[in-house]
Design a protein around this motif. Structure first.
Motif, PDB file in Angstrom:
ATOM      1  N   ALA A  27     -37.292  64.121  -0.341  1.00 17.56           N
ATOM      2  CA  ALA A  27     -37.605  62.453  -0.644  1.00 17.56           C
ATOM      3  C   ALA A  27     -37.408  61.948   1.041  1.00 17.56           C
ATOM      4  N   MET A  53     -36.941  60.098   2.530  1.00 18.75           N
ATOM      5  CA  MET A  53     -34.910  59.251   3.077  1.00 18.75           C
ATOM      6  C   MET A  53     -34.692  59.722   4.143  1.00 18.75           C
ATOM      7  N   ARG A  78     -40.970  68.568  -4.745  1.00 24.11           N
ATOM      8  CA  ARG A  78     -39.211  68.992  -5.595  1.00 24.11           C
ATOM      9  C   ARG A  78     -40.039  70.098  -5.930  1.00 24.11           C
ATOM     10  N   MET A 125     -44.221  59.979  -0.756  1.00 23.89           N
ATOM     11  CA  MET A 125     -43.447  58.905  -1.128  1.00 23.89           C
ATOM     12  C   MET A 125     -43.621  57.574  -0.512  1.00 23.89           C
ATOM     13  N   TRP A 180     -28.373  56.862  -6.634  1.00 24.86           N
ATOM     14  CA  TRP A 180     -29.159  58.078  -5.885  1.00 24.86           C
ATOM     15  C   TRP A 180     -28.302  58.764  -4.990  1.00 24.86           C
ATOM     16  N   ASN A 201     -37.792  53.116  -7.207  1.00 29.16           N
ATOM     17  CA  ASN A 201     -36.209  52.890  -6.781  1.00 29.16           C
ATOM     18  C   ASN A 201     -36.064  52.317  -5.433  1.00 29.16           C
ATOM     19  N   VAL A 244     -32.638  52.371  -3.210  1.00 30.45           N
ATOM     20  CA  VAL A 244     -31.642  52.272  -3.203  1.00 30.45           C
ATOM     21  C   VAL A 244     -30.261  51.507  -1.967  1.00 30.45           C
ATOM     22  N   ASP A 246     -33.266  52.113   1.461  1.00 25.93           N
ATOM     23  CA  ASP A 246     -33.882  53.380   0.924  1.00 25.93           C
ATOM     24  C   ASP A 246     -34.607  53.426   0.139  1.00 25.93           C
ATOM     25  N   THR A 247     -35.488  52.547  -0.414  1.00 26.31           N
ATOM     26  CA  THR A 247     -37.089  52.859  -1.303  1.00 26.31           C
ATOM     27  C   THR A 247     -37.997  53.656  -1.653  1.00 26.31           C
ATOM     28  N   GLY A 248     -37.832  54.313  -2.721  1.00 24.75           N
ATOM     29  CA  GLY A 248     -39.541  55.388  -2.563  1.00 24.75           C
ATOM     30  C   GLY A 248     -39.875  54.717  -3.517  1.00 24.75           C
TER      31      GLY A 248
HETATM   32  N1  SER Z   1     -34.452  58.222  -2.042  1.00 35.11           N
HETATM   33  C1  SER Z   1     -34.862  57.364  -2.787  1.00 35.11           C
HETATM   34  C2  SER Z   1     -35.489  59.031  -4.022  1.00 35.11           C
HETATM   35  O1  SER Z   1     -35.861  59.758  -3.046  1.00 35.11           O
HETATM   36  C3  SER Z   1     -34.995  56.354  -3.024  1.00 35.11           C
HETATM   37  O2  SER Z   1     -36.466  56.410  -1.983  1.00 35.11           O
HETATM   38  O3  SER Z   1     -35.667  58.260  -5.010  1.00 35.11           O
END
Ligand code: SER
Length: 791
Positions: free
Chosen positions: A39, A41, A67, A86, A153, A193, A195, A221-223
């Protein structure tokens, strides 16, 4: 809008809102709880937890992510990929929901041109605050509440976590049912997303984890998946068809003689090939090498799945070379290292493909035999130990065994297989743990880090120093403690230390810590987390306590010998690159006292003449007494100055460069001698292969090199005396002696055979049946030899 533009627009949007742009970290997670960065973050985790002060209140990045939990969905759905980028924006205790939600909404609508009517949002069950903020932007019926599975999350491992809010794009009725994301996640595609990182979770499966505490600050934290966004903005069906993936897909089609879009089953395989080869290239470029465990196994599995799918689609020739070329071309503009290191990266994949072809050949035969035996025994299950043997002895990956078993109508005792794997893993782990600090529970270090901050390392300038014990950790139990008594082994953290922790192939310093009324011996030094230096010690005398003042004393002789090896390794590296070309990059090294090991990438064996020339050059360069100089600079400047960087290793922005005169310049955190003449002598001992495309050279440095040469000299003198020849005649004389010995042995064989034959004919004349008996008793080769002579 091409992917590069989407990416730039994202970073600019957040840079314009006070965020510092941070480059992607390596896929190899620094975080010991993860194999690979999964991720955006992950590199920021210590800031969320409050373990380290964030260097900036706000940051934005486009992080490389791998992933593999969804690997079975890859190629089958429009939105799963094993590698993706991301885009994220992060707040470390700075802004929260009221800014994060409009920041995202504005970029989508103003920056990417989304029609607000196509957007939906979800919030966590009890998150009224987020819902209220959304209501200012979207009609109430397009905001949905969802439970833990969807809107809470966490990294999947203990660490920061929190409720989240997701943004969805409605692709329209052609893609599925009405009713918003709760009804259909294929039609409503999640694009972002957000968070709200507020808590820390503990150990637990799925969403059954305890919340340990509220975090010291409220974070964001956004993705936003870059490839998903490109899928929408480029109006293609799935993320394999976007500008940076399509060329790889088409190459896969060409190599397998399959046209994309003609057959749904074949399309899945083509997408798998395209996805996996890209992920593999990204992993290799970050320094992952195929192996049977950990990240190396993730890589191996991806490469092998891709190769196998290509074969199943009809490829008869190797495919990796061309697939990687296509990946490099598509991704090179964003990741120039794919192009710069193309030869090395592709070499790894090509070698793995070749070795897999061999595995397939032998493994398939063994699998078929095992399958036949299973059926003959009236069973339909392949035993766990068979699967394990295929994996362990023949390198046959379990997923391949599973697939082939399924194709053969058999099942596999997977649980049995996993048990054996686990047993093997435990043995390996116990093995490692017995050697070093290894697997201590990292939570013991958090309070130490929080209270005392990162360890200051002063060992470049000094070998002794007064410092303070800021933490003690039990080696056996991994728990923080206040004292350690005589005979005990513990981990010691000091506020400042001259002790070098093992890293970059350089062995740890050893030495002693003296304190009022006692002394401990330093047995090993490691960095269990990047910020802390941990000394594994045995208390010899007295009782060591947290807060004690100690006099830290590094074993200077050993340090000097290790430093000599390290400087010599830089010369070896530079000399091989001069001799074999820029492709001869370092794959690994080990610098111990007086001894070095250097692994590097190159094709084929090193001819003895090259080895001799390199050795000669290193010694000649050493005698020039070149000054060894270290300085800290930015990564860009270092690259501009032509510093060699370890392939695959990622350095922070401030990097340390080590020069040996004008001969070698390399990024390096290790310790070195002051000038090249201090090396004394360097003797290269041997050259060997450690894996396809990687060679290993071992050598001795300083007094060890001298002693080795002196011993060899003595040996030659003794030999010369023994066979009464001058040293320079030795080779000829020994050759001569060996030749004569061989002739003599041949003559002896001939005589013996003739003797047997003579006995045989005499007997044949008189008592034939006894002759047969005699032949029966003679050793076979002798009979064969005799008969041949007789003929
Ligand atoms: N950590 C969250 C995700 O991976 C947002 O960045 O979806």
């Amino acid at each position: 809008m091409d992917t590069a533009q989407i990416r730039t627009r994202f970073l600019n949007h957040f840079a314009g809102r006070g965020h510092t742009v941070v480059p992607s970290a390596s896929l190899i997670a620094q975080d010991p709880t993860l194999l690979l960065v999964n991720a955006g973050m992950v590199p920021f985790k210590p800031y969320f937890l409050g373990d380290l002060a964030a260097p900036w209140p706000r940051a934005t990045s486009v992080q490389k992510v791998v992933r593999t939990v969804d690997i079975d969905n890859v190629g089958r759905t429009a939105r799963h990929a094993s590698f993706f980028q991301m885009c994220g924006n992060f707040s470390f205790g700075d802004y929260f929901k009221a800014e994060a939600i409009p920041f995202a909404f504005e970029l989508l609508v103003d920056g990417y041109g989304f029609n607000p009517d196509d957007l939906w949002a979800t919030v966590y069950l009890d998150d009224d605050e987020a819902e209220r903020i959304w209501q200012k932007l979207l009609p109430a019926e397009r905001i949905q509440r969802r439970g833990k599975e969807d809107n809470y999350w966490s990294m999947g491992v203990p660490g920061p976590c929190g409720p989240c809010s997701e943004i969805y794009f409605d692709r329209g009725p052609a893609f599925g049912r009405e009713g918003g994301p709760v009804a259909d996640e294929n039609r409503y595609l999640e694009v972002w997303n957000l968070v709200f990182m507020q808590f820390e979770r503990g150990e637990g499966a799925g969403y059954e984890f305890p919340i340990l505490r509220e975090l010291p600050s409220r974070n964001i934290d956004t993705g936003m998946g870059l490839e998903r966004m490109a899928t929408i903005l480029q109006s293609v069906d799935n993320l394999y068809e976007i500008d940076i993936s399509r060329p790889v897909l088409d190459t896969a089609g060409r190599l397998t003689g399959t046209s994309y879009g003609a057959d749904a089953g074949a399309d899945v395989r083509l997408r798998v090939i395209a996805d996996h080869s890209r992920t593999a290239a990204m992993l290799i470029s970050d320094g992952v090498m195929p192996s049977n465990e950990g990240r190396g196994y993730v890589l191996r599995r991806l490469l092998r799945r891709a190769v196998r799918d290509a074969r199943l689609l009809g490829a008869r020739e190797p495919v990796m070379g061309e697939l990687f070329a296509a990946v490099g071309q598509a991704m090179g503009p964003i990741y120039p290292e794919l192009v710069d290191d193309a030869e090395t990266i592709t070499g790894v994949a090509v070698a793995e493909e070749a070795s897999f072809a061999e595995t397939l050949r032998t493994g398939t035969t063994i699998f078929d035999t095992a399958a036949r035996q299973v059926r003959a025994a009236g069973s339909t299950t392949l035993a766990g130990d068979e699967a394990f043997k295929l994996h362990d002895t023949y390198g046959f990956p379990i997923d391949l065994t599973l697939e082939m078993a399924a194709e053969a109508g058999l099942s596999v005792d997977e649980a049995g297989f996993r048990r054996l794997m686990e047993r093997q893993r435990q043995t390996a782990k116990a093995d490692r743990a017995s050697r070093r600090i290894g697997n201590l529970d990292l939570s013991a270090f958090r309070p130490i880090l929080a209270a005392a901050g990162p360890t200051t390392f002063t060992g470049y300038e000094e070998l002794t120093r007064e410092s303070t014990v800021v933490g003690l950790v039990g080696i056996a139990d991994g728990l923080g403690r206040m004292t350690a008594g005589a005979g005990e082994e513990v981990g010691v953290v000091l506020d400042i230390t001259p002790f070098y922790a093992e890293s970059g192939g350089q062995e740890a310093d050893l030495g002693v810590l003296r304190f009022d009324g006692g002394e401990v011996e330093v047995l090993d030094v490691q960095r269990p987390v990047p910020e802390l230096v941990l000394h594994r010690v045995r208390v010899r005398v007295g009782e060591l306590k947290v807060g004690d003042q100690v006099h830290a004393d590094v074993d200077a002789g050993r340090r000097r010998a290790v430093s000599r090896s390290h400087t010599a390794t830089h010369l070896v590296h530079a000399a091989f690159r001069r001799a074999l070309g820029e492709g001869a990059t370092q794959a690994g090294s080990l610098n111990s006292p007086g001894r070095l090991r250097f692994d590097f990438h190159t094709v084929g064996a090193i001819p003895p003449s090259v080895l001799a020339d390199v050795e000669d050059e290193i010694n000649e360069v050493a005698l020039r007494d070149l000054p060894v100089r270290a300085f800290v600079t930015t990564q860009d400047e270092a690259r501009r100055l032509g510093a060699m960087a370890l392939f695959g290793e990622k350095y922070g922005d401030a990097v340390r460069v080590v020069d040996v005169g004008d001969y070698a310049r390399e990024l390096c955190g290790g310790t070195h001698v002051g000038s090249s003449a201090q090396l004394g002598a360097v003797k290269l001992l041997s050259e060997s292969s450690i894996s396809a495309g990687t060679r290993r050279v071992e050598g001795l440095v300083g007094i060890d090199a001298f002693r080795f040469l002196a011993r060899e000299h003595l040996l030659v003198s003794e030999l010369a005396t023994a066979i009464k020849a001058r040293p320079d005649e030795l080779v000829d004389r020994v050759g001569d002696i060996v030749g004569r010995l061989r002739d003599a042995e041949r003559e002896l064989d001939r005589l013996r055979a003739a003797a047997v034959l003579a006995g045989l004919s005499g007997l044949q004349m008189h008592r034939a049946h006894h002759a047969e008996e005699l032949i029966g008793r003679l050793p076979d080769p002798l009979v064969a030899g005799a008969l041949q002579l007789a003929r």
